[in-house]
Write a protein that holds these residues in place. Structure first.
Motif, PDB file in Angstrom:
ATOM      1  N   GLU A 362       0.830  -1.203   0.000  1.00 32.54           N
ATOM      2  CA  GLU A 362       0.000   0.000   0.000  1.00 32.54           C
ATOM      3  C   GLU A 362       0.868   1.258   0.000  1.00 32.54           C
ATOM      4  N   ALA A 363       1.965   1.232   0.754  1.00 30.64           N
ATOM      5  CA  ALA A 363       2.867   2.387   0.778  1.00 30.64           C
ATOM      6  C   ALA A 363       3.476   2.634  -0.592  1.00 30.64           C
ATOM      7  N   ARG A 364       3.733   1.573  -1.322  1.00 37.93           N
ATOM      8  CA  ARG A 364       4.300   1.702  -2.668  1.00 37.93           C
ATOM      9  C   ARG A 364       3.317   2.404  -3.608  1.00 37.93           C
ATOM     10  N   VAL A 365       2.044   2.038  -3.505  1.00 36.77           N
ATOM     11  CA  VAL A 365       1.031   2.678  -4.347  1.00 36.77           C
ATOM     12  C   VAL A 365       0.851   4.144  -3.953  1.00 36.77           C
ATOM     13  N   LEU A 366       0.836   4.418  -2.646  1.00 31.44           N
ATOM     14  CA  LEU A 366       0.709   5.804  -2.192  1.00 31.44           C
ATOM     15  C   LEU A 366       1.910   6.631  -2.630  1.00 31.44           C
ATOM     16  N   ARG A 367       3.097   6.055  -2.544  1.00 32.91           N
ATOM     17  CA  ARG A 367       4.294   6.763  -3.007  1.00 32.91           C
ATOM     18  C   ARG A 367       4.190   7.102  -4.484  1.00 32.91           C
ATOM     19  N   ARG A 368       3.635   6.179  -5.292  1.00 37.32           N
ATOM     20  CA  ARG A 368       3.486   6.436  -6.720  1.00 37.32           C
ATOM     21  C   ARG A 368       2.595   7.651  -6.971  1.00 37.32           C
ATOM     22  N   LEU A 369       1.558   7.823  -6.171  1.00 34.66           N
ATOM     23  CA  LEU A 369       0.679   8.974  -6.321  1.00 34.66           C
ATOM     24  C   LEU A 369       1.380  10.274  -5.968  1.00 34.66           C
ATOM     25  N   MET A 370       2.372  10.187  -5.073  1.00 34.19           N
ATOM     26  CA  MET A 370       3.090  11.376  -4.639  1.00 34.19           C
ATOM     27  C   MET A 370       4.223  11.747  -5.590  1.00 34.19           C
ATOM     28  N   MET A 371       5.020  10.736  -5.993  1.00 30.83           N
ATOM     29  CA  MET A 371       6.252  11.051  -6.715  1.00 30.83           C
ATOM     30  C   MET A 371       6.779   9.903  -7.568  1.00 30.83           C
ATOM     31  N   ARG A 372       5.934   8.909  -7.881  1.00 29.97           N
ATOM     32  CA  ARG A 372       6.391   7.705  -8.567  1.00 29.97           C
ATOM     33  C   ARG A 372       7.378   6.932  -7.700  1.00 29.97           C
ATOM     34  N   HIS A 373       8.644   7.391  -7.693  1.00 22.20           N
ATOM     35  CA  HIS A 373       9.696   6.710  -6.939  1.00 22.20           C
ATOM     36  C   HIS A 373      10.857   7.676  -6.776  1.00 22.20           C
ATOM     37  N   PRO A 374      11.746   7.453  -5.818  1.00 18.67           N
ATOM     38  CA  PRO A 374      12.958   8.271  -5.734  1.00 18.67           C
ATOM     39  C   PRO A 374      13.766   8.142  -7.026  1.00 18.67           C
ATOM     40  N   PRO A 375      14.516   9.182  -7.404  1.00 21.65           N
ATOM     41  CA  PRO A 375      15.260   9.166  -8.665  1.00 21.65           C
ATOM     42  C   PRO A 375      16.073   7.881  -8.841  1.00 21.65           C
ATOM     43  N   MET A 376      15.880   7.225  -9.986  1.00 19.10           N
ATOM     44  CA  MET A 376      16.509   5.925 -10.200  1.00 19.10           C
ATOM     45  C   MET A 376      18.012   6.029 -10.410  1.00 19.10           C
ATOM     46  N   ASN A 377      18.495   7.154 -10.909  1.00 21.82           N
ATOM     47  CA  ASN A 377      19.950   7.280 -11.061  1.00 21.82           C
ATOM     48  C   ASN A 377      20.634   7.318  -9.694  1.00 21.82           C
ATOM     49  N   ASN A 378      20.007   8.022  -8.718  1.00 25.73           N
ATOM     50  CA  ASN A 378      20.567   8.024  -7.368  1.00 25.73           C
ATOM     51  C   ASN A 378      20.491   6.645  -6.731  1.00 25.73           C
ATOM     52  N   GLN A 379      19.396   5.939  -6.994  1.00 25.85           N
ATOM     53  CA  GLN A 379      19.278   4.582  -6.467  1.00 25.85           C
ATOM     54  C   GLN A 379      20.382   3.681  -7.020  1.00 25.85           C
ATOM     55  N   ARG A 380      20.634   3.775  -8.333  1.00 23.88           N
ATOM     56  CA  ARG A 380      21.654   2.911  -8.926  1.00 23.88           C
ATOM     57  C   ARG A 380      23.046   3.259  -8.404  1.00 23.88           C
ATOM     58  N   MET A 381      23.370   4.546  -8.292  1.00 24.56           N
ATOM     59  CA  MET A 381      24.691   4.918  -7.784  1.00 24.56           C
ATOM     60  C   MET A 381      24.870   4.456  -6.347  1.00 24.56           C
ATOM     61  N   THR A 382      23.814   4.583  -5.530  1.00 25.23           N
ATOM     62  CA  THR A 382      23.900   4.120  -4.148  1.00 25.23           C
ATOM     63  C   THR A 382      24.065   2.607  -4.090  1.00 25.23           C
ATOM     64  N   ALA A 383      23.366   1.902  -4.954  1.00 32.21           N
ATOM     65  CA  ALA A 383      23.486   0.438  -5.001  1.00 32.21           C
ATOM     66  C   ALA A 383      24.910   0.021  -5.353  1.00 32.21           C
ATOM     67  N   LEU A 384      25.493   0.675  -6.329  1.00 35.27           N
ATOM     68  CA  LEU A 384      26.870   0.363  -6.709  1.00 35.27           C
ATOM     69  C   LEU A 384      27.832   0.690  -5.572  1.00 35.27           C
ATOM     70  N   PHE A 385      27.581   1.803  -4.879  1.00 36.26           N
ATOM     71  CA  PHE A 385      28.431   2.200  -3.756  1.00 36.26           C
ATOM     72  C   PHE A 385      28.398   1.138  -2.658  1.00 36.26           C
ATOM     73  N   LEU A 386      27.221   0.593  -2.409  1.00 36.66           N
ATOM     74  CA  LEU A 386      27.089  -0.461  -1.404  1.00 36.66           C
ATOM     75  C   LEU A 386      27.746  -1.758  -1.869  1.00 36.66           C
ATOM     76  N   SER A 387      27.501  -2.117  -3.126  1.00 31.80           N
ATOM     77  CA  SER A 387      27.963  -3.412  -3.626  1.00 31.80           C
ATOM     78  C   SER A 387      29.479  -3.511  -3.674  1.00 31.80           C
ATOM     79  N   ARG A 388      30.164  -2.389  -3.824  1.00 32.75           N
ATOM     80  CA  ARG A 388      31.624  -2.401  -3.914  1.00 32.75           C
ATOM     81  C   ARG A 388      32.315  -2.262  -2.563  1.00 32.75           C
TER      82      ARG A 388
END
Length: 518
Positions: A362-388
């Motif tokens: 439900e939180a995911r659907v509500l988030r979509r109504l507000m802003m879709r999702h946090p910027p995916m480029n920031n998500q990917r860079m953070t994921a790479l930062f964690l993975s390394r």
């Protein structure tokens, strides 16, 4: 003249060509350059700006490639008229295009709507945390929630940024992902971050947010049914209190002591409770394991849902970090939220929440109504930062730095501010300080700022209903006969080590000035 519109800054991160190109593009878009006259030649402009002609020529070539200007044989460069196509033209009072329009004239005389009458609520009237954006210019910045720019892992972040801009990675994050998150980031949170807190979760139980405030707002919006009561620590985190107050009909202030949230009778009457067990905000005390287990048992007995804000991960300097409440939860009654930006960079705004799958859905659907999702480029860079492994290495470096600062500041407070209470605090990134009777923390902050020292208010942590009366709602368990105005907070994440002891000494001098009998 064109050169008057171009101001070159030798300290800028942009080189001279980029500055010239940017200034010309802005001048064209703002309508400062006529369409029927050529712009100055590269030779004239280079002489006027005292730069090489080649620099100007390269800037002109970039503008031609981008469609801002066009070259006409034997006449020079002209503004490309098509660059301004598609812009609405305002009509002036005579019906001709211009900057002076009837709408603008009318706006000067018409009062417009009374917005204060239309607001359903006014968040600006709440008592909010106030931190200056120019804190870097102060000699003694005792602030929390900020990082020292010198500690930011710039080389490692650039490495991850470059990989996130590869052809394959760009295909992953440039599209509209609707309500999904980067699977790589979810996997890194699930396997690298949460296990450090003793938490094991499925991908469907994790949602990426734009920081903890976003998580709190989502939860409040979903759970604030009529008649539901939200309990929270008092004193407690002002942003959480303001979010809850805007959503719930009844907000119950709950007392704390030297071991965090008190398991009092008012707590048992709540439907939800917000708590910061790792390091209570603002006192930094840690809830012991026995009380954590009792809280979870109480939640099960009284059908209570616990919202755990684990805002300071692994900053215990004496004992090992205790397992999160969520890790001890066998009944699905704990909603866990945290943030990576507290360690990496506050401006990054990457947070996450962990909860039972139906709530996350439900939180995911509500988030979509507000802003879709946090910027995916920031998500990917953070994921790479964690993975390394960069995040783990950064945690270790910051832990060593903060432990040194914590030792320096606690010893200095003990030496120079004897009115402070001695509490069983094992870590965190700030100190909760009690000043002597009669101290007004707002006056203290004002005078301290005039002398180059920044500190945080303590009274803002108390709810409105106890602000002037510490005996209300059981908050006497923390303050005794003190006033909330006696308290203030000192962060130590950005202040240089060598400034801590003299800064505390300066605070003590100001306190003595302000509390001396007149």
């Amino acid at each position: 003249m064109l050169e008057q519109l171009i101001h070159l800054d030798k300290s800028s991160d942009d080189n001279l060509k980029q500055q010239i190109r940017k200034a010309l593009a802005v001048a064209i878009l703002d309508g400062h350059l006529p369409l029927d006259k050529p712009i100055p030649s590269s030779r004239k402009l280079s002489q006027a700006l005292s730069v090489s002609r080649q620099t100007v020529m390269f800037a002109y070539e970039d503008l031609v490639d981008d469609g801002y200007i066009i070259a006409r044989e034997r006449r020079g460069y002209f503004v490309n008229p098509s660059i301004l196509d598609g812009r609405a033209k305002l009509e002036d009072t005579a019906g001709q295009a211009g900057h002076s329009s009837a709408a603008a004239d009318a706006a000067e005389t018409s009062p417009g709507p009374d917005w204060t009458e239309r607001f359903a609520s006014q968040p600006s009237l709440q008592r909010n945390i106030d931190k200056p954006s120019d804190w870097q210019r102060y000699e003694y910045p005792f602030l929390s929630g900020q990082i020292d720019p010198k500690t930011f892992p710039l080389a490692e972040w650039r490495e991850c940024s470059k990989q996130a801009l590869s052809v394959l990675a760009v295909r992953d994050w440039t599209g509209d992902c609707m309500d999904t998150d980067d699977p790589l980031l979810i996997e890194q949170i699930r396997t690298r971050v949460l296990p450090r807190r003793g938490i094991w979760a499925k991908p469907e139980e994790i949602l990426v947010t734009v920081g903890t405030q976003h998580s709190l707002y989502l939860i409040s919006s979903l759970l604030s049914k009529s008649g539901k009561r939200m309990g929270m620590e008092n004193p407690g985190y002002p942003d959480a209190r303001n979010i809850f107050a805007s959503q719930f009909e009844e907000l119950v202030p709950l007392p704390i002591d030297n071991y965090g949230l008190v398991l009092s009778e008012p707590l048992r009457a709540c439907d939800y409770v917000y708590t910061t067990p790792s390091h209570q905000w603002p006192t930094s005390v840690t809830m012991p394991i026995e009380r954590r287990k009792k809280l979870l048992q109480l939640a099960e007995d009284d059908d209570l849902v616990v919202i755990e804000d684990d805002y300071e991960i692994e900053t215990n300097y004496i004992d090992d970090p205790l397992p999160a409440l969520k890790s001890l939860d066998n009944c699905g009654r704990v909603i866990y939220m945290s943030s990576l930006s507290k360690v990496l960079a506050p401006g990054l705004r990457i947070g996450f929440m962990v909860a039972p799958e139906p709530l996350i859905a439900e939180a995911r659907v509500l988030r979509r109504l507000m802003m879709r999702h946090p910027p995916m480029n920031n998500q990917r860079m953070t994921a790479l930062f964690l993975s390394r492994g960069h995040y783990d290495a950064l945690l270790k470096r910051l832990w060593r730095k903060y432990k040194r600062n914590w030792g320096l500041i606690t010893r200095a407070i003990e030496r120079y501010i004897p009115s402070n209470l001695q509490r069983p605090v094992f870590g965190g990134t700030s100190c909760w300080v009690r000043g002597p009777k009669g101290l007004d923390c707002r006056k203290l902050r004002q005078v301290a700022a005039e002398r180059g020292l920044l500190l945080e208010l303590g009274d803002i942590a108390f709810g409105e209903e106890v602000y002037g009366d510490p005996q209300v709602s059981g908050v006497k368990a923390l303050t005794g006969d003190d006033s909330p105005q006696q308290y203030f907070r000192l962060g130590f994440t950005v202040i240089p080590e060598e400034k801590i002891e003299p800064g505390i000494r300066l605070i003590a001098e100001i306190i003595e000035e302000l509390t001396q009998p007149s």
